[in-house]
Write an enzyme that holds these catalytic residues in place. Structure first.
Site, PDB file in Angstrom:
ATOM      1  N   ASN A  10      43.152  45.659  42.245  1.00 12.45           N
ATOM      2  CA  ASN A  10      44.248  45.961  43.178  1.00 12.45           C
ATOM      3  C   ASN A  10      45.178  47.042  42.636  1.00 12.45           C
ATOM      4  O   ASN A  10      45.694  47.863  43.397  1.00 12.45           O
ATOM      5  CB  ASN A  10      45.073  44.699  43.488  1.00 12.45           C
TER       6      ASN A  10
ATOM      7  N   ASP B 240      43.582  35.480  44.697  1.00 18.34           N
ATOM      8  CA  ASP B 240      44.716  35.708  45.599  1.00 18.34           C
ATOM      9  C   ASP B 240      45.468  34.427  45.957  1.00 18.34           C
ATOM     10  O   ASP B 240      46.680  34.470  46.210  1.00 18.34           O
ATOM     11  CB  ASP B 240      44.228  36.389  46.883  1.00 18.34           C
TER      12      ASP B 240
HETATM   13  C1  BDR Z   1      41.446  41.221  43.454  1.00 16.31           C
HETATM   14  O1  BDR Z   1      40.502  42.184  43.899  1.00 16.31           O
HETATM   15  C2  BDR Z   1      39.937  41.790  45.137  1.00 16.31           C
HETATM   16  O2  BDR Z   1      38.554  41.968  45.140  1.00 16.31           O
HETATM   17  C3  BDR Z   1      40.342  40.359  45.358  1.00 16.31           C
HETATM   18  O3  BDR Z   1      40.543  40.110  46.750  1.00 16.31           O
HETATM   19  C4  BDR Z   1      41.610  40.215  44.564  1.00 16.31           C
HETATM   20  O4  BDR Z   1      42.743  40.549  45.354  1.00 16.31           O
HETATM   21  C5  BDR Z   1      40.981  40.637  42.138  1.00 16.31           C
HETATM   22  O5  BDR Z   1      40.887  41.643  41.171  1.00 16.31           O
HETATM   23 CA    CA Z   2      42.619  40.768  47.748  1.00 17.03          CA
END
Ligand code: BDR
Ligand code: CA
Length: 314
Positions: free
Chosen positions: A167, A240
């Site tokens: 993220n 999440d």
């Molecule tokens: C984050 O990356 C996304 O693939 C997931 O939804 C989560 O928010 C984990 O690194």
């Molecule tokens: Ca996510």
């Protein structure tokens, strides 16, 4: 009785985003004022479609608006290898009945904050593009934000590069704005989310609840587990959902305050969340970093939330 915490859900569903939203919808301590999508796990078209499908499944009655196609800088990065071609592969989901507001995600966030009678918590479970843009475009609304509960980063290491978590890596410039904002920030980074593991006995417990939402949640977890096992994880990290658990059941988490900066340059470390462990910067902490979780308490929380959908009044 305490009044509910008003929240905006901003994410890129995504299996763990969807489970985070499932937990939020079932939590009487929270009131969902709006949902917004961000480009991340898949393209903005796909994450928006998924967000609306998930809202329809869960019965989230709140306005929804789409984020932009791209991060603030750089090219989009997607995670189809994890979440599949649709961004939410696995069980069949209802066609969305939730309309798309004729405004951007950032505009909907601004409108929601302006109209709120008390400060609102933003739960950001995707790249921080929308939240960063909100803070750049509407700095006067900062007092209307109570807290930003983020899933992102990792003080010890990354998961998309050695240094960066997905993220934050997708939009480090937006993350930089957020981490410099001076607003109360909770960071559910990899330090804690890699301990928020789900195993088959956990999703079988959820499946056994038998209501339609629980069945879908179990299938999402099954899908997520199979992928993570295939790359060597012991279980499925439901990253999440930890950002929501931090609001509804903080007693299952331990946290430590740090001054954290975002690396926006670097050959190897773009997108890293760099914590000042030893006070070199002489800056006060800007982030409450979640570090540990009572895994069983977390599973109980998810299972109780999934059970709620079988009991909610029609
Ligand atoms: C984050 O990356 C996304 O693939 C997931 O939804 C989560 O928010 C984990 O690194
Ligand atoms: Ca996510």
């Amino acid at each position: 009785m305490m009044s509910a915490i008003p929240i905006i859900l901003d994410g890129d569903p995504g299996h763990d985003d969807a489970i985070a939203w499932m937990l939020a919808r079932a939590s009487r301590q929270l009131e969902i004022l709006a949902c917004t999508s961000v480009s991340g796990n898949q393209s903005i078209e796909k994450t928006s479609f998924n967000a609306r499908r998930v809202m329809t499944l869960l019965g989230i009655d709140a306005p929804f608006a789409m984020g932009r196609e791209r991060p603030l800088h750089g090219e989009p990065i997607h995670a189809g290898n994890i979440h599949g071609e649709t961004g939410l592969d696995g069980p069949a989901l209802p066609e969305p009945t939730v309309p798309v507001q004729p405004c951007s995600a950032v505009e909907l966030m601004a409108k929601t904050l302006s109209a709120a009678d008390k400060p609102v918590t933003i739960v950001a479970t995707g790249p921080l593009t929308n939240v960063g843009a909100l803070l750049i475009l509407y700095p006067e609304l900062k007092p209307k934000i109570a807290r930003i509960s983020i899933m992102g980063g990792g003080l010890a290491h990354g998961n998309w590069t050695p240094a960066a978590e997905f993220n934050i890596l997708v939009d480090p410039e937006a993350a930089d704005v957020v981490f410099k904002s001076g607003l109360p920030l909770s960071m559910a980074g990899l330090d804690v989310t890699l301990k928020a593991l789900v195993f088959p006995e956990d999703f079988e417990r959820i499946r056994a609840l038998g209501n339609p939402v629980a069945t879908v949640v179990a299938e999402w977890l099954d899908f997520f587990y199979s992928f993570h096992r295939s790359i060597g994880y012991a279980g499925a990290p439901v990253h999440d959902a930890v950002a929501v658990a931090a609001l509804v059941k903080p007693e299952i988490l331990t946290a430590k305050d740090y001054y954290v900066q975002i690396e926006t340059q670097g050959d190897f470390c773009r997108g890293a969340t760099v914590a000042d462990h030893y006070g070199f910067s002489q800056k006060p902490p800007n982030v409450r970093a979640l570090m540990d979780i009572d895994r069983v308490g977390f599973i109980d929380l998810l299972a109780e939330a999934a059970a709620w959908y079988g009991k909610e009044p029609a």
